[in-house]
Design a protein around this motif. Sequence first.
Motif, PDB file in Angstrom:
ATOM      1  N   ILE A 208       0.768   7.410  -6.463  1.00 45.77           N
ATOM      2  CA  ILE A 208      -0.234   8.467  -6.572  1.00 45.77           C
ATOM      3  C   ILE A 208       0.422   9.842  -6.469  1.00 45.77           C
ATOM      4  O   ILE A 208       0.086  10.772  -7.211  1.00 45.77           O
TER       5      ILE A 208
ATOM      6  N   TYR B 282      -5.569   9.608   6.774  1.00 41.86           N
ATOM      7  CA  TYR B 282      -4.845  10.472   5.842  1.00 41.86           C
ATOM      8  C   TYR B 282      -3.587  10.998   6.527  1.00 41.86           C
ATOM      9  O   TYR B 282      -3.598  11.270   7.732  1.00 41.86           O
TER      10      TYR B 282
ATOM     11  N   GLN C   4      -3.988  16.372  -1.967  1.00 43.84           N
ATOM     12  CA  GLN C   4      -3.092  15.392  -2.577  1.00 43.84           C
ATOM     13  C   GLN C   4      -2.259  16.136  -3.609  1.00 43.84           C
ATOM     14  O   GLN C   4      -2.727  16.432  -4.709  1.00 43.84           O
TER      15      GLN C   4
ATOM     16  N   HIS D 209      -6.296   8.230  -2.583  1.00 39.97           N
ATOM     17  CA  HIS D 209      -5.388   7.823  -1.510  1.00 39.97           C
ATOM     18  C   HIS D 209      -5.987   6.694  -0.686  1.00 39.97           C
ATOM     19  O   HIS D 209      -7.209   6.627  -0.489  1.00 39.97           O
ATOM     20  N   SER D 210      -5.135   5.818  -0.190  1.00 38.40           N
ATOM     21  CA  SER D 210      -5.606   4.657   0.570  1.00 38.40           C
ATOM     22  C   SER D 210      -6.382   5.055   1.821  1.00 38.40           C
ATOM     23  O   SER D 210      -7.183   4.271   2.333  1.00 38.40           O
TER      24      SER D 210
ATOM     25  N   GLN E 298       0.808  -1.215   0.000  1.00 35.62           N
ATOM     26  CA  GLN E 298       0.000   0.000   0.000  1.00 35.62           C
ATOM     27  C   GLN E 298       0.849   1.276   0.000  1.00 35.62           C
ATOM     28  O   GLN E 298       0.537   2.226  -0.720  1.00 35.62           O
TER      29      GLN E 298
ATOM     30  N   ASP F 196       0.542   4.475  -2.688  1.00 35.51           N
ATOM     31  CA  ASP F 196       0.374   5.878  -2.322  1.00 35.51           C
ATOM     32  C   ASP F 196       1.522   6.720  -2.855  1.00 35.51           C
ATOM     33  O   ASP F 196       1.339   7.884  -3.235  1.00 35.51           O
TER      34      ASP F 196
ATOM     35  N   GLN G  38      -2.900  16.375   5.173  1.00 34.05           N
ATOM     36  CA  GLN G  38      -3.669  16.060   3.977  1.00 34.05           C
ATOM     37  C   GLN G  38      -5.171  15.985   4.252  1.00 34.05           C
ATOM     38  O   GLN G  38      -5.960  15.778   3.324  1.00 34.05           O
TER      39      GLN G  38
END
Length: 355
Positions: free
Chosen positions: A25, A210, A235, A36-37, A18, A22, A214
């Motif tokens: 991204i 988050y 982001q 976002h995860s 994961q 991210d 963020q």
Amino acid sequence: MEPLINACTFHELAAEDQPEADAFIATLATASPYIHSGWRRAVEQAYGHTPGCLVVRDTRQPEQPILGILPYVRFKRPLASCRLISQPFCDFSGPLAVSSELEQALVQQLQNRQPEAVEIRYGHVANPEFSSQKVRMVTVLPASSEALLASYKPKLRSQIKKAEKNGLTAEVRTDREAVRLFYQVYSANMKRLGSPPHSVAWFDAILQHYPAGQAVIGLVWYQDVVVGAGLVLLQGEQAVIPWASTLADYNYLAPNMLLYWTLQAHLADHGVRFFDMGRSTPQEGTYRFKKQWGAEPVPLDWQLLKPQHSGITHLLSADDAGPSRLRSLAEKAWQQLPLPLANGLGARIRRYIAL
């Protein structure tokens, strides 16, 4: 030269990978904060829906880097068939890849691998013949809050100053207590609108999952009362505001003007260049409010892909019917509930409303 797609492999993202997703991204300027995860982890923690993420990797390189992702949630309602949604509770969160070809391939792969219907929430419209009933309102921010304020028309600047002259103050916070203050305004406004609110646990989960900075909360105060609040996700160069509310009894003080100015000033000073003000219906009240800040409409396209590739339904078609009489009656009934009861019931109901 061999086409890139022929050198790719598609698979479900492993939990230990994961952070890599991210990080991928973060390399793309167009990445939505919803990708976002943190979003799907919050969905799982607060509401129990099962998240997933399809990734595509480049097999030509030894480290097999990620070239694209398609996060989704297996959304199950009582007495209804399961549906895979490229993230519920948000306006858009479709595939994200280094090319449009790979984005299309991710959608096809997800559809091929699953027996359920697949709902993809695109933040744009690829087919010019499609007429969307909903748009997202996006404004471009300059490199500083000073430049932002200077870019506004005199009338808008005077409205911001009026809010301050009315005794309102504002701040941007990231702490858990700010969630509670936000929720007081948000839940009261949702009751006024006749709509079930998200649970406070949902907003706690967002702030938890988050990264620091963020997920931020803007608060507008009148003396010792919070009268306006909004939650913003960031982001890279992108930011979105999924929820913003004010207390109706204080709207004559213009808390919404100070709230949006404070949040946009914060974003401009933190490197955000594109601020998505959220879903609106063209020419209605929220559309006009966002338009005055310089936001421009970008049509949304939510596509429901049927199993066995039997067809596509555009869920936001301009031909869709408006609010039903039953919905209107439900909203009026909800408005009569005591606030604690509305919040308690809303937390149970909202998990099954994917909007």
